[in-house]
Design an enzyme around this catalytic site. Structure first.
Site, mmCIF file in Angstrom:
data_model
loop_
_atom_site.group_PDB
_atom_site.id
_atom_site.type_symbol
_atom_site.label_atom_id
_atom_site.label_comp_id
_atom_site.label_asym_id
_atom_site.label_seq_id
_atom_site.Cartn_x
_atom_site.Cartn_y
_atom_site.Cartn_z
ATOM 1 N N LEU A 54 0.866 -1.175 0.000
ATOM 2 C CA LEU A 54 0.000 0.000 0.000
ATOM 3 C C LEU A 54 0.901 1.222 0.000
ATOM 4 C CD1 LEU A 54 -2.682 -0.915 2.734
ATOM 5 C CD2 LEU A 54 -2.978 -0.987 0.248
ATOM 6 N N ASP A 55 0.493 2.262 -0.704
ATOM 7 C CA ASP A 55 1.253 3.509 -0.681
ATOM 8 C C ASP A 55 1.396 3.998 0.752
ATOM 9 O OD1 ASP A 55 1.341 3.462 -3.433
ATOM 10 O OD2 ASP A 55 -0.345 4.834 -3.687
ATOM 11 N N ARG A 56 2.469 4.684 0.995
ATOM 12 C CA ARG A 56 2.737 5.173 2.349
ATOM 13 C C ARG A 56 1.556 5.920 2.981
ATOM 14 N NH1 ARG A 56 8.053 8.715 4.044
ATOM 15 N NH2 ARG A 56 7.500 9.025 6.239
#
EC number: 5.4.99.26
Length: 243
Positions: A54-56
């Site tokens: 997942l993106d940060r």
């Protein structure tokens, strides 16, 4: 910190990833000291193997395997598009009804990590379904407009391109709130000023897949964090009525 464990058996473990936390170490973010993989490993006393990412700034369901063999089996399900993913997002404007975004996305290269990679590749297939869940108009002045409209939407990606949901929402002119890369900076600033919320309003709510060992269908859901709850309360939405 202690991660919220959503699911665990002898083969798999899933956590509710906090917004702002990297999944694993990256030389592009050398100053960071907290990562989901290392934190979870220390928490359960066992090595974990990443399946997806997942993106940060995105929160929600993040799945790991407890062995490399199981990791390989699960990665195949992701590659073969056999995993169902759904996200919640709050976007600018009224996005109602349902529809499909079939809009190819150009490969995004990192200036440092991919500096020797080709930058002339054709755009890749990218497909996202959306469903409008709720909407609201708030007295937040942005530029020349005295009010601002927002929508709560469910997003279901059928491909896994980099920043796909964020880029597709930008393409529809309904950027996700709090998106500093693809969003509207004036809208983001107004939201923080009036509500105190300053995170990307994108949450991985559900993951459905076939257990690689038992062959049972597994559904894992993750609740939203306090900033989400605060904004939902301010907008007077009933999250319990949304399915």
């Amino acid at each position: 910190m202690t991660l919220e464990i959503l699911y665990q058996d002898p083969y798999l473990i899933a956590v509710n990833k906090p917004a702002g936390m990297l999944v694993h170490r990256s030389w592009l973010d050398r100053h960071e000291t907290q990562f989901v993989m290392q934190t979870l490993r220390d928490q359960i006393g066992q090595h974990v193997y990443p399946i997806h990412r997942l993106d940060r700034p995105t929160s929600g369901v993040l799945l790991f395997a407890l062995s490399s063999e199981v990791a390989n089996l699960l990665c195949l399900q992701f590659e073969n598009k056999q995993v169902q993913k759904s996200y919640l997002a709050i976007v600018r404007g009224y996005l109602v009804g349902e529809g499909r975004i079939d809009y190819p996305l150009k490969v995004q290269l990192d200036k440092i990590a991919d500096k020797f990679a080709q930058d002339d590749k054709a755009p890749q297939e990218a497909v996202t379904d959306y469903l409008g869940l709720a909407k609201v108009e708030m007295p937040y002045c942005v530029k020349k407009y005295p009010t601002t409209r927002y929508s709560l939407v469910r997003l279901i990606p059928h491909t896994g391109r980099k920043h796909q949901l964020r880029r597709h929402m930008k393409h529809l002119f309904h950027p996700i709130l709090g998106d500093t890369q693809y969003g509207d900076l004036h809208q983001n600033r107004a939201l923080t000023t009036h509500t105190g919320v300053q995170r990307l309003m994108l949450h991985a709510e559900r993951l459905i897949f076939t257990h690689p060992i038992t062959q049972q269908q597994i559904t894992i859901c993750a609740g939203v964090d306090q900033q989400w709850l605060d904004l939902i309360n301010i907008f007077d939405w009933d999250l319990n009525s949304i399915h």
